[in-house]
Design an enzyme around this catalytic site. Structure first.
Site, short mmCIF file in Angstrom:
data_model
loop_
_atom_site.label_atom_id
_atom_site.label_comp_id
_atom_site.label_asym_id
_atom_site.label_seq_id
_atom_site.Cartn_x
_atom_site.Cartn_y
_atom_site.Cartn_z
N MET A 75 -4.03 -20.65 45.96
CA MET A 75 -3.56 -19.45 45.49
C MET A 75 -4.24 -18.15 45.98
O MET A 75 -3.93 -16.86 45.25
CB MET A 75 -3.04 -19.26 44.19
CG MET A 75 -2.14 -20.68 43.56
SD MET A 75 -1.04 -20.22 42.29
CE MET A 75 -2.24 -19.63 41.10
N SER B 195 -10.47 -18.14 40.12
CA SER B 195 -9.96 -16.42 40.62
C SER B 195 -9.53 -15.81 39.29
O SER B 195 -9.74 -14.54 39.22
CB SER B 195 -8.80 -16.74 41.27
OG SER B 195 -8.87 -17.69 42.14
N GLN C 72 -3.99 -31.46 36.94
CA GLN C 72 -3.15 -31.20 37.95
C GLN C 72 -3.68 -32.25 39.30
O GLN C 72 -2.84 -32.69 39.84
CB GLN C 72 -3.51 -29.77 38.64
CG GLN C 72 -3.36 -29.49 39.97
CD GLN C 72 -3.47 -28.04 40.38
OE1 GLN C 72 -2.53 -27.25 39.87
NE2 GLN C 72 -4.47 -27.75 41.29
N GLY D 32 -15.67 -22.22 44.99
CA GLY D 32 -14.89 -23.44 44.72
C GLY D 32 -13.98 -23.87 45.52
O GLY D 32 -14.03 -25.12 46.21
N HIS D 33 -13.12 -22.81 45.97
CA HIS D 33 -12.36 -23.16 47.42
C HIS D 33 -12.93 -23.36 48.52
O HIS D 33 -12.61 -24.64 49.22
CB HIS D 33 -11.37 -21.86 47.60
CG HIS D 33 -10.53 -21.38 46.56
ND1 HIS D 33 -10.77 -20.27 45.94
CD2 HIS D 33 -9.49 -21.94 45.73
CE1 HIS D 33 -9.92 -19.99 45.03
NE2 HIS D 33 -9.15 -21.25 45.01
N LYS E 151 -11.87 -29.13 39.09
CA LYS E 151 -11.62 -28.04 38.00
C LYS E 151 -10.26 -28.16 37.22
O LYS E 151 -10.20 -27.92 36.30
CB LYS E 151 -11.87 -26.71 38.64
CG LYS E 151 -11.41 -25.46 38.02
CD LYS E 151 -12.10 -24.88 36.95
CE LYS E 151 -11.64 -23.87 36.42
NZ LYS E 151 -10.28 -23.44 36.20
N GLN F 49 5.39 -21.76 39.02
CA GLN F 49 4.38 -22.61 37.89
C GLN F 49 3.93 -21.31 37.10
O GLN F 49 2.99 -21.58 36.34
CB GLN F 49 3.22 -23.02 38.70
CG GLN F 49 2.28 -21.93 39.43
CD GLN F 49 1.33 -22.73 40.33
OE1 GLN F 49 1.75 -23.41 41.12
NE2 GLN F 49 0.10 -22.83 39.80
#
Ligand code: AMP
Length: 279
Positions: free
Chosen positions: A31, A187, A154, A37-38, A150, A62
Protein backbone atom coordinates in the site's frame (compact mmCIF):
# COMPACT_ATOMS: atom_id res chain seq x y z
CA UNK A 1 14.14 1.63 -15.40
CA UNK A 2 10.85 0.79 -13.67
CA UNK A 3 7.77 1.38 -15.78
CA UNK A 4 4.85 2.87 -13.92
CA UNK A 5 1.71 1.09 -15.08
CA UNK A 6 -1.83 2.21 -14.33
CA UNK A 7 -4.15 -0.21 -16.16
CA UNK A 8 -4.76 -3.94 -15.95
CA UNK A 9 -4.52 -4.21 -19.74
CA UNK A 10 -1.11 -2.55 -19.86
CA UNK A 11 0.08 -4.71 -16.96
CA UNK A 12 -1.06 -7.87 -18.77
CA UNK A 13 0.68 -6.79 -21.97
CA UNK A 14 3.96 -6.65 -20.06
CA UNK A 15 3.54 -9.94 -18.21
CA UNK A 16 2.41 -11.76 -21.36
CA UNK A 17 5.60 -10.63 -23.05
CA UNK A 18 7.76 -11.65 -20.09
CA UNK A 19 6.10 -15.05 -19.94
CA UNK A 20 6.69 -15.52 -23.66
CA UNK A 21 10.36 -14.84 -22.94
CA UNK A 22 10.20 -17.56 -20.25
CA UNK A 23 10.96 -15.07 -17.50
CA UNK A 24 9.86 -15.81 -13.94
CA UNK A 25 7.66 -13.02 -12.60
CA UNK A 26 7.47 -11.96 -8.94
CA UNK A 27 4.84 -9.69 -7.38
CA UNK A 28 5.19 -7.68 -4.17
CA UNK A 29 1.82 -6.14 -3.26
CA UNK A 30 2.00 -3.02 -1.04
CA UNK A 31 0.00 0.00 0.00
CA UNK A 32 3.03 2.26 -0.48
CA UNK A 33 4.81 4.50 2.07
CA UNK A 34 7.64 2.05 1.52
CA UNK A 35 10.08 1.11 4.28
CA UNK A 36 12.79 -1.51 4.74
CA UNK A 37 10.19 -4.21 5.44
CA UNK A 38 8.82 -3.74 1.92
CA UNK A 39 12.36 -3.61 0.55
CA UNK A 40 13.16 -7.00 2.09
CA UNK A 41 10.24 -8.50 0.11
CA UNK A 42 11.54 -6.86 -3.06
CA UNK A 43 15.04 -8.27 -2.44
CA UNK A 44 13.55 -11.75 -1.94
CA UNK A 45 11.56 -11.36 -5.17
CA UNK A 46 14.68 -10.28 -7.04
CA UNK A 47 16.52 -13.35 -5.78
CA UNK A 48 13.82 -15.73 -7.02
CA UNK A 49 12.50 -14.01 -10.14
CA UNK A 50 13.67 -12.45 -13.41
CA UNK A 51 11.06 -9.69 -13.38
CA UNK A 52 9.71 -7.98 -10.27
CA UNK A 53 6.47 -6.02 -10.09
CA UNK A 54 5.67 -3.92 -7.03
CA UNK A 55 2.05 -2.85 -6.73
CA UNK A 56 1.10 0.25 -4.79
CA UNK A 57 -2.61 0.43 -4.10
CA UNK A 58 -4.27 1.76 -0.96
CA UNK A 59 -7.22 -0.59 -1.08
CA UNK A 60 -10.41 1.18 0.05
CA UNK A 61 -12.38 -2.05 0.59
CA UNK A 62 -10.16 -3.16 3.46
CA UNK A 63 -10.82 0.01 5.45
CA UNK A 64 -14.03 0.47 7.48
CA UNK A 65 -15.65 3.94 7.31
CA UNK A 66 -14.21 4.86 10.74
CA UNK A 67 -10.67 3.80 9.79
CA UNK A 68 -7.67 5.68 8.39
CA UNK A 69 -8.20 5.42 4.60
CA UNK A 70 -8.02 9.20 4.06
CA UNK A 71 -5.04 9.75 6.34
CA UNK A 72 -3.13 6.59 5.32
CA UNK A 73 0.40 7.79 4.42
CA UNK A 74 0.80 8.37 0.67
CA UNK A 75 4.19 9.29 -0.82
CA UNK A 76 3.94 8.11 -4.38
CA UNK A 77 6.81 9.98 -6.02
CA UNK A 78 9.25 9.08 -3.21
CA UNK A 79 8.12 5.45 -3.50
CA UNK A 80 8.59 5.39 -7.29
CA UNK A 81 12.10 6.85 -7.01
CA UNK A 82 12.98 4.31 -4.37
CA UNK A 83 11.68 1.46 -6.53
CA UNK A 84 13.65 2.76 -9.49
CA UNK A 85 16.79 2.75 -7.33
CA UNK A 86 16.01 -0.83 -6.34
CA UNK A 87 15.83 -1.84 -10.01
CA UNK A 88 12.28 -3.21 -10.02
CA UNK A 89 10.80 -3.81 -13.48
CA UNK A 90 7.32 -2.41 -13.03
CA UNK A 91 5.35 -0.39 -10.51
CA UNK A 92 1.65 -1.22 -10.82
CA UNK A 93 -0.36 1.73 -9.49
CA UNK A 94 -3.96 1.39 -10.64
CA UNK A 95 -6.39 4.17 -9.75
CA UNK A 96 -9.32 3.09 -7.55
CA UNK A 97 -11.70 3.21 -10.55
CA UNK A 98 -9.50 0.72 -12.42
CA UNK A 99 -9.72 -1.83 -9.60
CA UNK A 100 -13.32 -1.07 -8.60
CA UNK A 101 -15.23 0.30 -11.60
CA UNK A 102 -18.84 1.36 -11.06
CA UNK A 103 -20.29 -1.94 -12.29
CA UNK A 104 -18.09 -3.89 -9.88
CA UNK A 105 -20.15 -6.55 -8.03
CA UNK A 106 -17.84 -9.36 -6.89
CA UNK A 107 -16.07 -9.86 -3.58
CA UNK A 108 -14.17 -12.79 -2.10
CA UNK A 109 -15.29 -13.77 1.38
CA UNK A 110 -13.40 -16.23 3.54
CA UNK A 111 -13.55 -18.17 6.77
CA UNK A 112 -10.82 -20.56 7.99
CA UNK A 113 -7.73 -18.53 8.94
CA UNK A 114 -9.72 -15.33 8.29
CA UNK A 115 -11.83 -16.08 11.37
CA UNK A 116 -10.94 -14.48 14.73
CA UNK A 117 -7.97 -12.25 15.66
CA UNK A 118 -8.09 -9.27 13.22
CA UNK A 119 -11.64 -10.12 12.16
CA UNK A 120 -12.95 -9.68 15.70
CA UNK A 121 -12.05 -5.98 15.57
CA UNK A 122 -12.14 -5.46 11.78
CA UNK A 123 -14.93 -7.68 10.37
CA UNK A 124 -14.67 -6.18 6.86
CA UNK A 125 -10.89 -6.48 6.63
CA UNK A 126 -10.07 -9.86 5.10
CA UNK A 127 -12.88 -9.66 2.57
CA UNK A 128 -11.21 -6.49 1.28
CA UNK A 129 -7.74 -8.06 1.38
CA UNK A 130 -8.77 -11.33 -0.28
CA UNK A 131 -10.65 -9.48 -3.01
CA UNK A 132 -7.84 -7.09 -3.85
CA UNK A 133 -5.11 -9.74 -3.70
CA UNK A 134 -7.12 -12.00 -6.03
CA UNK A 135 -7.52 -9.06 -8.41
CA UNK A 136 -3.83 -8.08 -8.20
CA UNK A 137 -2.76 -11.68 -8.86
CA UNK A 138 -5.06 -11.90 -11.88
CA UNK A 139 -3.89 -8.54 -13.20
CA UNK A 140 -0.19 -9.32 -12.87
CA UNK A 141 -0.20 -13.10 -13.36
CA UNK A 142 3.02 -13.72 -11.39
CA UNK A 143 4.73 -17.06 -10.80
CA UNK A 144 5.45 -16.09 -7.19
CA UNK A 145 4.13 -13.45 -4.80
CA UNK A 146 5.82 -12.22 -1.62
CA UNK A 147 4.14 -11.25 1.65
CA UNK A 148 5.49 -10.31 5.09
CA UNK A 149 5.12 -12.41 8.22
CA UNK A 150 4.51 -9.04 9.90
CA UNK A 151 0.89 -9.56 8.82
CA UNK A 152 0.89 -13.22 9.71
CA UNK A 153 -2.86 -13.82 9.64
CA UNK A 154 -2.99 -12.11 6.23
CA UNK A 155 -0.23 -14.43 4.97
CA UNK A 156 -2.23 -17.51 6.08
CA UNK A 157 -5.40 -16.06 4.53
CA UNK A 158 -3.66 -15.52 1.19
CA UNK A 159 -2.20 -19.04 1.17
CA UNK A 160 -5.74 -20.36 1.75
CA UNK A 161 -7.14 -18.05 -0.94
CA UNK A 162 -4.81 -19.23 -3.72
CA UNK A 163 -5.34 -22.84 -2.66
CA UNK A 164 -9.13 -22.55 -2.65
CA UNK A 165 -9.38 -20.61 -5.93
CA UNK A 166 -6.64 -22.67 -7.62
CA UNK A 167 -4.73 -19.51 -8.46
CA UNK A 168 -1.47 -20.80 -9.99
CA UNK A 169 1.02 -18.80 -7.94
CA UNK A 170 3.56 -19.66 -5.26
CA UNK A 171 3.08 -17.65 -2.07
CA UNK A 172 6.26 -16.88 -0.14
CA UNK A 173 6.30 -15.47 3.39
CA UNK A 174 9.27 -13.29 4.43
CA UNK A 175 10.49 -12.59 8.00
CA UNK A 176 9.44 -9.41 9.82
CA UNK A 177 11.95 -6.56 9.57
CA UNK A 178 12.34 -4.63 12.84
CA UNK A 179 13.91 -1.39 14.01
CA UNK A 180 17.02 -1.75 16.17
CA UNK A 181 14.89 -1.73 19.35
CA UNK A 182 12.63 -4.50 18.02
CA UNK A 183 9.58 -2.54 16.84
CA UNK A 184 8.25 -4.12 13.62
CA UNK A 185 8.49 -1.64 10.75
CA UNK A 186 5.09 -0.43 9.55
CA UNK A 187 3.85 2.46 7.45
CA UNK A 188 1.52 3.27 10.37
CA UNK A 189 4.50 3.85 12.72
CA UNK A 190 4.59 7.34 11.14
CA UNK A 191 1.48 8.14 13.19
CA UNK A 192 3.31 7.66 16.51
CA UNK A 193 4.42 10.66 18.56
CA UNK A 194 7.98 10.57 19.93
CA UNK A 195 6.65 9.43 23.32
CA UNK A 196 4.45 6.74 21.75
CA UNK A 197 7.33 5.53 19.61
CA UNK A 198 9.28 4.77 22.80
CA UNK A 199 6.31 2.93 24.31
CA UNK A 200 5.61 0.97 21.10
CA UNK A 201 8.49 -1.43 21.73
CA UNK A 202 6.49 -2.91 24.60
CA UNK A 203 4.30 -4.85 22.15
CA UNK A 204 7.24 -6.90 20.88
CA UNK A 205 8.59 -7.31 24.42
CA UNK A 206 5.20 -8.59 25.52
CA UNK A 207 5.11 -11.14 22.69
CA UNK A 208 8.60 -12.25 23.73
CA UNK A 209 7.44 -12.72 27.33
CA UNK A 210 4.52 -14.83 26.06
CA UNK A 211 6.94 -16.86 23.95
CA UNK A 212 9.00 -17.54 27.07
CA UNK A 213 5.88 -18.57 29.01
CA UNK A 214 4.75 -20.82 26.13
CA UNK A 215 8.14 -22.47 25.80
CA UNK A 216 8.17 -22.97 29.58
CA UNK A 217 4.74 -24.62 29.24
CA UNK A 218 3.23 -22.19 31.76
CA UNK A 219 -0.48 -21.49 32.26
CA UNK A 220 -1.14 -19.31 29.19
CA UNK A 221 -4.39 -17.77 30.42
CA UNK A 222 -2.52 -16.24 33.33
CA UNK A 223 0.41 -15.28 31.07
CA UNK A 224 -1.95 -13.48 28.66
CA UNK A 225 -3.68 -11.63 31.52
CA UNK A 226 -0.33 -10.47 32.86
CA UNK A 227 0.87 -9.48 29.38
CA UNK A 228 -2.32 -7.49 28.71
CA UNK A 229 -1.90 -5.61 31.99
CA UNK A 230 1.77 -4.91 31.18
CA UNK A 231 0.74 -3.28 27.89
CA UNK A 232 -1.92 -1.17 29.64
CA UNK A 233 0.61 -0.15 32.32
CA UNK A 234 3.06 0.94 29.64
CA UNK A 235 0.96 3.46 27.76
CA UNK A 236 -1.23 1.25 25.54
CA UNK A 237 -4.84 2.37 25.71
CA UNK A 238 -6.53 -0.86 24.55
CA UNK A 239 -5.53 -4.44 23.75
CA UNK A 240 -7.59 -5.96 20.92
CA UNK A 241 -6.05 -9.41 21.38
CA UNK A 242 -3.05 -11.38 22.55
CA UNK A 243 -3.40 -14.99 21.36
CA UNK A 244 -1.52 -18.24 20.99
CA UNK A 245 -2.68 -20.00 17.85
CA UNK A 246 -1.92 -23.12 15.88
CA UNK A 247 0.61 -21.82 13.34
CA UNK A 248 -1.33 -22.64 10.15
CA UNK A 249 -5.03 -22.80 10.98
CA UNK A 250 -4.73 -19.93 13.49
CA UNK A 251 -7.17 -21.68 15.79
CA UNK A 252 -6.44 -21.03 19.48
CA UNK A 253 -4.20 -23.79 20.83
CA UNK A 254 -2.99 -25.20 24.11
CA UNK A 255 -0.93 -27.94 22.46
CA UNK A 256 2.67 -27.21 23.46
CA UNK A 257 3.98 -29.85 21.03
CA UNK A 258 2.57 -28.39 17.77
CA UNK A 259 3.90 -25.33 15.86
CA UNK A 260 2.31 -22.18 17.32
CA UNK A 261 2.23 -18.45 16.61
CA UNK A 262 1.80 -15.69 19.17
CA UNK A 263 -0.11 -12.71 17.80
CA UNK A 264 -1.12 -9.35 19.24
CA UNK A 265 -2.90 -6.12 18.35
CA UNK A 266 -3.08 -3.10 20.62
CA UNK A 267 -3.71 0.63 20.51
CA UNK A 268 -1.27 3.40 21.41
CA UNK A 269 -3.41 6.52 21.34
CA UNK A 270 -5.04 6.56 17.91
CA UNK A 271 -2.60 4.11 16.36
CA UNK A 272 -3.30 0.40 16.16
CA UNK A 273 -0.17 -1.78 16.12
CA UNK A 274 -0.01 -5.48 15.29
CA UNK A 275 2.86 -7.90 15.63
CA UNK A 276 3.53 -11.62 16.02
CA UNK A 277 6.32 -14.09 16.70
CA UNK A 278 6.67 -17.85 16.56
CA UNK A 279 5.70 -19.86 19.64
P1 AMP B 1 1.49 -2.91 3.48
O1 AMP B 1 2.04 -1.88 2.54
O2 AMP B 1 1.56 -2.52 4.92
O3 AMP B 1 0.15 -3.44 3.05
O4 AMP B 1 2.47 -4.16 3.39
C1 AMP B 1 2.80 -4.74 2.15
C2 AMP B 1 3.56 -6.01 2.40
O5 AMP B 1 4.74 -5.73 3.16
C3 AMP B 1 2.74 -7.05 3.21
O6 AMP B 1 3.01 -8.33 2.71
C4 AMP B 1 3.32 -6.87 4.59
O7 AMP B 1 3.20 -8.03 5.40
C5 AMP B 1 4.77 -6.58 4.29
N1 AMP B 1 5.41 -5.89 5.41
C6 AMP B 1 4.97 -4.79 6.06
N2 AMP B 1 5.78 -4.49 7.08
C7 AMP B 1 6.76 -5.44 7.09
C8 AMP B 1 7.89 -5.70 7.92
N3 AMP B 1 8.20 -4.91 8.96
N4 AMP B 1 8.67 -6.76 7.63
C9 AMP B 1 8.36 -7.57 6.58
N5 AMP B 1 7.31 -7.38 5.76
C10 AMP B 1 6.52 -6.34 6.02
Amino acid sequence: MARVIHTVQDMRNHTTQWRENRQRIGLVPTMGALHNGHLSLIKAAQQHCDRVIVSIFVNPTQFAPNEDLDSYPRQESTDIHRLQDEGVDAVFMPPVAEMYPEHYATTVSMTGPAKGLETNSRPHFFQGVATVVAKLLLATNPHQAFFGEKDYQQLMVIKQLVDDLHIPVEITGCPTVRDSDGLALSSRNQYLSAAERKQAIQLYKTLQSLQKAWRGQQDMNTAIQTATQTLLDNGFSKVDYLSICQAHTLKPTTDFTAPARILGAAWLGNTRLIDNIEG
